[in-house]
Design a protein around this motif. Structure first.
Motif, PDB file in Angstrom:
ATOM      1  N   GLY A 127       0.809  -1.211   0.000  1.00 37.96           N
ATOM      2  CA  GLY A 127       0.000   0.000   0.000  1.00 37.96           C
ATOM      3  C   GLY A 127       0.840   1.257   0.000  1.00 37.96           C
ATOM      4  N   SER A 128       1.921   1.253   0.752  1.00 33.45           N
ATOM      5  CA  SER A 128       2.814   2.420   0.790  1.00 33.45           C
ATOM      6  C   SER A 128       3.438   2.659  -0.579  1.00 33.45           C
ATOM      7  CB  SER A 128       3.915   2.203   1.831  1.00 33.45           C
ATOM      8  OG  SER A 128       3.379   2.113   3.127  1.00 33.45           O
ATOM      9  N   LEU A 129       3.948   1.601  -1.187  1.00 33.60           N
ATOM     10  CA  LEU A 129       4.600   1.744  -2.489  1.00 33.60           C
ATOM     11  C   LEU A 129       3.628   2.243  -3.552  1.00 33.60           C
ATOM     12  CD1 LEU A 129       6.775  -1.515  -2.443  1.00 33.60           C
ATOM     13  CD2 LEU A 129       7.586   0.849  -2.221  1.00 33.60           C
ATOM     14  N   ARG A 130       2.447   1.673  -3.588  1.00 33.67           N
ATOM     15  CA  ARG A 130       1.482   2.063  -4.618  1.00 33.67           C
ATOM     16  C   ARG A 130       0.925   3.458  -4.372  1.00 33.67           C
ATOM     17  NH1 ARG A 130      -1.739  -3.781  -4.585  1.00 33.67           N
ATOM     18  NH2 ARG A 130       0.014  -5.037  -5.404  1.00 33.67           N
ATOM     19  N   SER A 131       0.706   3.810  -3.112  1.00 37.33           N
ATOM     20  CA  SER A 131       0.123   5.116  -2.821  1.00 37.33           C
ATOM     21  C   SER A 131       1.136   6.249  -3.006  1.00 37.33           C
ATOM     22  CB  SER A 131      -0.447   5.138  -1.398  1.00 37.33           C
ATOM     23  OG  SER A 131       0.554   4.867  -0.442  1.00 37.33           O
ATOM     24  N   ILE A 132       2.408   5.989  -2.738  1.00 40.92           N
ATOM     25  CA  ILE A 132       3.437   7.000  -3.021  1.00 40.92           C
ATOM     26  C   ILE A 132       3.513   7.235  -4.521  1.00 40.92           C
ATOM     27  CG2 ILE A 132       5.919   7.447  -2.996  1.00 40.92           C
ATOM     28  CD1 ILE A 132       5.973   5.972  -0.248  1.00 40.92           C
ATOM     29  N   GLN A 133       3.481   6.158  -5.276  1.00 42.65           N
ATOM     30  CA  GLN A 133       3.540   6.285  -6.735  1.00 42.65           C
ATOM     31  C   GLN A 133       2.360   7.084  -7.274  1.00 42.65           C
ATOM     32  OE1 GLN A 133       3.343   2.551  -8.863  1.00 42.65           O
ATOM     33  NE2 GLN A 133       4.460   3.377 -10.609  1.00 42.65           N
ATOM     34  N   ALA A 134       1.195   6.926  -6.651  1.00 46.00           N
ATOM     35  CA  ALA A 134      -0.008   7.619  -7.118  1.00 46.00           C
ATOM     36  C   ALA A 134      -0.161   9.013  -6.519  1.00 46.00           C
ATOM     37  CB  ALA A 134      -1.236   6.771  -6.776  1.00 46.00           C
ATOM     38  N   GLY A 135       0.701   9.378  -5.581  1.00 47.68           N
ATOM     39  CA  GLY A 135       0.561  10.671  -4.916  1.00 47.68           C
ATOM     40  C   GLY A 135      -0.524  10.698  -3.859  1.00 47.68           C
ATOM     41  N   VAL A 136      -1.105   9.545  -3.567  1.00 42.32           N
ATOM     42  CA  VAL A 136      -2.108   9.453  -2.503  1.00 42.32           C
ATOM     43  C   VAL A 136      -1.441   9.624  -1.146  1.00 42.32           C
ATOM     44  CG1 VAL A 136      -3.687   7.832  -1.353  1.00 42.32           C
ATOM     45  CG2 VAL A 136      -3.716   8.074  -3.850  1.00 42.32           C
ATOM     46  N   LEU A 137      -0.198   9.179  -1.045  1.00 49.53           N
ATOM     47  CA  LEU A 137       0.662   9.478   0.104  1.00 49.53           C
ATOM     48  C   LEU A 137       1.753  10.397  -0.404  1.00 49.53           C
ATOM     49  CD1 LEU A 137       1.521   9.056   3.041  1.00 49.53           C
ATOM     50  CD2 LEU A 137       2.767   7.019   2.317  1.00 49.53           C
ATOM     51  N   ASP A 138       1.745  11.619   0.079  1.00 48.39           N
ATOM     52  CA  ASP A 138       2.656  12.646  -0.422  1.00 48.39           C
ATOM     53  C   ASP A 138       3.329  13.330   0.766  1.00 48.39           C
ATOM     54  OD1 ASP A 138       4.003  14.328  -2.122  1.00 48.39           O
ATOM     55  OD2 ASP A 138       2.215  15.309  -2.941  1.00 48.39           O
ATOM     56  N   ILE A 139       4.591  13.722   0.592  1.00 47.46           N
ATOM     57  CA  ILE A 139       5.351  14.330   1.673  1.00 47.46           C
ATOM     58  C   ILE A 139       5.895  15.673   1.191  1.00 47.46           C
ATOM     59  CG2 ILE A 139       7.362  14.090   3.195  1.00 47.46           C
ATOM     60  CD1 ILE A 139       6.953  11.021   2.899  1.00 47.46           C
ATOM     61  N   PRO A 140       5.494  16.764   1.822  1.00 43.25           N
ATOM     62  CA  PRO A 140       5.919  18.097   1.366  1.00 43.25           C
ATOM     63  C   PRO A 140       7.430  18.281   1.393  1.00 43.25           C
ATOM     64  CG  PRO A 140       4.085  18.262   2.910  1.00 43.25           C
ATOM     65  CD  PRO A 140       4.553  16.831   2.945  1.00 43.25           C
ATOM     66  N   TRP A 141       7.936  18.918   0.355  1.00 47.88           N
ATOM     67  CA  TRP A 141       9.318  19.372   0.244  1.00 47.88           C
ATOM     68  C   TRP A 141      10.337  18.232   0.267  1.00 47.88           C
ATOM     69  CZ3 TRP A 141       7.841  23.929  -1.142  1.00 47.88           C
ATOM     70  CH2 TRP A 141       6.876  24.646  -0.420  1.00 47.88           C
ATOM     71  N   ALA A 142       9.933  17.026  -0.079  1.00 50.89           N
ATOM     72  CA  ALA A 142      10.866  15.898  -0.081  1.00 50.89           C
ATOM     73  C   ALA A 142      11.782  15.960  -1.307  1.00 50.89           C
ATOM     74  CB  ALA A 142      10.100  14.577  -0.074  1.00 50.89           C
ATOM     75  N   PRO A 143      13.085  15.709  -1.144  1.00 51.01           N
ATOM     76  CA  PRO A 143      14.004  15.729  -2.285  1.00 51.01           C
ATOM     77  C   PRO A 143      13.933  14.479  -3.150  1.00 51.01           C
ATOM     78  CG  PRO A 143      15.196  15.213  -0.273  1.00 51.01           C
ATOM     79  CD  PRO A 143      13.788  15.552   0.141  1.00 51.01           C
ATOM     80  N   ASN A 144      13.335  13.401  -2.650  1.00 52.25           N
ATOM     81  CA  ASN A 144      13.305  12.150  -3.403  1.00 52.25           C
ATOM     82  C   ASN A 144      12.431  12.298  -4.653  1.00 52.25           C
ATOM     83  OD1 ASN A 144      12.126   9.325  -4.083  1.00 52.25           O
ATOM     84  ND2 ASN A 144      13.869   8.885  -2.755  1.00 52.25           N
ATOM     85  N   GLN A 145      12.969  11.856  -5.781  1.00 51.27           N
ATOM     86  CA  GLN A 145      12.289  12.060  -7.070  1.00 51.27           C
ATOM     87  C   GLN A 145      11.005  11.242  -7.203  1.00 51.27           C
ATOM     88  OE1 GLN A 145      13.878  10.261 -10.655  1.00 51.27           O
ATOM     89  NE2 GLN A 145      15.423   9.130  -9.473  1.00 51.27           N
ATOM     90  N   PHE A 146      10.839  10.229  -6.352  1.00 52.31           N
ATOM     91  CA  PHE A 146       9.664   9.372  -6.463  1.00 52.31           C
ATOM     92  C   PHE A 146       8.493   9.855  -5.608  1.00 52.31           C
ATOM     93  CE2 PHE A 146      13.380   6.622  -7.304  1.00 52.31           C
ATOM     94  CZ  PHE A 146      13.118   6.349  -8.638  1.00 52.31           C
ATOM     95  N   VAL A 147       8.692  10.957  -4.892  1.00 57.27           N
ATOM     96  CA  VAL A 147       7.601  11.592  -4.146  1.00 57.27           C
ATOM     97  C   VAL A 147       6.929  12.598  -5.061  1.00 57.27           C
ATOM     98  CG1 VAL A 147       7.012  13.026  -2.159  1.00 57.27           C
ATOM     99  CG2 VAL A 147       8.772  11.270  -1.940  1.00 57.27           C
ATOM    100  N   ALA A 148       5.612  12.613  -5.059  1.00 54.62           N
ATOM    101  CA  ALA A 148       4.891  13.544  -5.948  1.00 54.62           C
ATOM    102  C   ALA A 148       5.236  14.994  -5.640  1.00 54.62           C
ATOM    103  CB  ALA A 148       3.387  13.310  -5.816  1.00 54.62           C
ATOM    104  N   GLY A 149       5.304  15.341  -4.361  1.00 52.50           N
ATOM    105  CA  GLY A 149       5.706  16.695  -3.972  1.00 52.50           C
ATOM    106  C   GLY A 149       4.707  17.770  -4.352  1.00 52.50           C
ATOM    107  N   LYS A 150       3.436  17.417  -4.430  1.00 54.92           N
ATOM    108  CA  LYS A 150       2.417  18.397  -4.829  1.00 54.92           C
ATOM    109  C   LYS A 150       1.675  19.026  -3.646  1.00 54.92           C
ATOM    110  CE  LYS A 150       1.600  16.263  -9.349  1.00 54.92           C
ATOM    111  NZ  LYS A 150       0.595  15.625 -10.241  1.00 54.92           N
ATOM    112  N   VAL A 151       1.761  18.409  -2.483  1.00 53.37           N
ATOM    113  CA  VAL A 151       1.089  18.956  -1.301  1.00 53.37           C
ATOM    114  C   VAL A 151       1.867  20.161  -0.788  1.00 53.37           C
ATOM    115  CG1 VAL A 151       0.461  18.515   1.105  1.00 53.37           C
ATOM    116  CG2 VAL A 151       0.055  16.766  -0.632  1.00 53.37           C
ATOM    117  N   ILE A 152       1.175  21.270  -0.585  1.00 55.39           N
ATOM    118  CA  ILE A 152       1.805  22.499  -0.090  1.00 55.39           C
ATOM    119  C   ILE A 152       1.174  22.884   1.239  1.00 55.39           C
ATOM    120  CG2 ILE A 152       2.361  24.900  -0.562  1.00 55.39           C
ATOM    121  CD1 ILE A 152       3.635  22.968  -2.528  1.00 55.39           C
TER     122      ILE A 152
END
Length: 480
Positions: free
Chosen positions: A394-419
């Motif tokens: 669930g973590s892997l799939r939700s990170i990929q979909a941006g359902v789990l998002d972490i603000p200001w993360a440098p990792n390229q696989f984080v959507a990074g859209k939550v402000i």
């Protein structure tokens, strides 16, 4: 095969362990059975899990600093100072940046340069290079339990060495540290790396040795909405439980807004208990930790002390079992041992002044707690649904979909859209919740809080204001 939360078999663990121990010559010196015998011999006051469990039962808040230097004798001197001058309940061993990134040859050079210079040339203690015998010198020199603090997505050999050296706790988790400390590492690899650590922890558990695992709730060390922080913390605790860990702490970073910080820590405990029960892990002990302000610090001591003291007050009001401290040198870099100890002492004083009086359960705080818990559950339930009930998938799939998002993360696989942004009173809200699975009521709750700030300030709250909020605390009173 897709990675899952299935517990590693002995064969899988020992096959991987051969690779881990070969990363640096000192690794091959570790004998698991010898280490188990040594850990069983430790007195109760050096067993981190036992000390935390007792404090949680008694309703006390333990104070734990960060800290580490290159050479063993200097590191011992640091820990003694933190204990004797600061009164720290729990002691740290922070590793250096080279160790965190498996650059052990550069760590060796840093040790040698430190010997020549007569001072630490590393930003932590390279315990892998020192080897388990030297690490035991550290743990045997102080009458406190020691936790390894290694901000790394590669914890395996560092954890082996820390445990072998008599350090009975380890801070770190897969989503948090892959997001915050790496750019290109996949979350699948980050999770697998921490599965190794948690399986190692459970290996000792099976032999009657309870080690403490702790989740780093500060994530990227920026303004993190607590709903996200809680969702990540619970997922990481479920992953640890899947490998057999029995003693865990979850944490959150402070926003310095007292009602929201207290409500968030209450919600963390409530949601954590609920999901452990759902997965049949009721027997697992967990406690709550709060990390003092993780963002830009004021440069001068008076303002920095105010931030530190407020952090102690928040910990006490929320009834947190652990508070992880900062020093007044935070804006300058690595603190002196004396400044580090003074941060501990100031925090302890703040806790004592509150005198174990938790914040009353006002309607405002209870509403905030309930809303934070709803946000966390919304994310968790969607993640678990996407993973067919498996927290790893669930973590892997939700990170990929941006359902789990972490603000200001440098990792390229984080959507990074939550402000995130602060509201009129300083609580953290979602300026843009992006693809987080929130219902209309949650989204409107945050938007109204942001509109209140716009009405009060007379200007539009936008991305630039979100950037301002990250450094606001460090700049307060600068022009006075």
């Amino acid at each position: 095969m897709e990675l899952s939360n299935k517990r590693w078999s002995d064969e899988e663990f020992f096959a991987e362990r051969e690779k881990v121990l070969s990363l640096w010559p000192t690794g091959k010196e570790i004998d698991l059975e010898e280490v188990a015998e040594y850990l069983r011999s430790l007195p109760p006051e050096k067993q981190y899990a036992r000390v935390v469990a007792r404090a949680e039962k008694e309703g006390r808040t333990l104070v734990q600093p960060r800290g580490g230097v290159a050479l063993i004798d200097d590191h011992i001197a640091l820990l003694r100072c933190l204990k004797e001058k600061g009164g720290a309940d729990l002691l740290p061993t922070t590793t250096d940046t080279y160790t965190r990134n498996l650059k052990f040859q550069q760590a060796q050079q840093g040790m040698e340069e430190s010997l020549r210079a007569g001072r630490s040339m590393l930003n932590g203690c390279p315990i892998v290079n020192h080897g388990w015998k030297e690490v035991r010198r550290v743990s045997e020199a102080v009458e406190r339990p020691i936790i390894v603090l290694s901000g790394t997505a590669f914890p395996q050999l560092t954890a082996e060495m820390g445990f072998a050296g008599g350090m009975t706790a380890f801070l770190g988790a897969s989503i948090s540290y892959t997001a915050a400390y790496t750019k290109d590492l996949s979350f699948e690899q980050g999770i697998r790396n921490y599965q190794y650590l948690d399986r190692l922890t459970s290996f000792y558990e099976e032999r009657g040795i309870r080690l403490h695992r702790e989740q780093p709730g500060f994530l990227t060390g920026t303004l993190i909405p607590p709903g996200i922080g809680i969702a990540v913390a619970v997922l990481e605790m479920l992953m640890a439980a899947g490998q057999g860990v029995k003693h865990y702490s979850m944490g959150l970073c402070q926003s310095l807004h007292i009602p929201q910080d207290v409500a968030a820590l209450w919600a963390l405990k409530e949601v954590g208990r609920q999901y452990l029960r759902r997965f049949g892990h009721e027997s697992i002990f967990f406690s709550i930790a709060t990390h003092q302000w993780m963002q830009a610090f004021p440069a001068d001591e008076p303002r920095a002390y105010a931030v530190i003291v407020l952090g102690g007050i928040i910990a006490a009001l929320a009834g947190a079992t652990q508070v992880i401290t900062k020093s007044t040198h935070e804006a300058e870099g690595i603190p002196t041992r004396e400044a580090n100890a003074e941060g501990v002492k100031a925090t302890r004083m703040a806790i004592q002044l509150v005198r174990a009086n938790p914040l009353p359960e006002s309607s405002e705080i209870l509403k905030e707690k309930d809303m934070i818990a709803r946000e966390a559950r919304s994310i968790l339930d969607k993640c678990l649904e996407m993973g067919d009930g498996d927290p790893v998938r669930g973590s892997l799939r939700s990170i990929q979909a941006g359902v789990l998002d972490i603000p200001w993360a440098p990792n390229q696989f984080v959507a990074g859209k939550v402000i995130p942004v602060r509201d009129a009173r300083g609580a953290v809200r979602y300026l843009n919740p992006a693809n987080l699975p929130f219902d209309r009521e949650i989204r409107e709750y945050h938007q109204e809080k942001i509109r209140e700030r716009e009405r009060r300030t007379g200007k539009k709250i936008d991305y630039q204001e979100a950037i301002f909020d990250i450094t606001e605390v460090s700049k307060m009173l600068e022009d006075d």
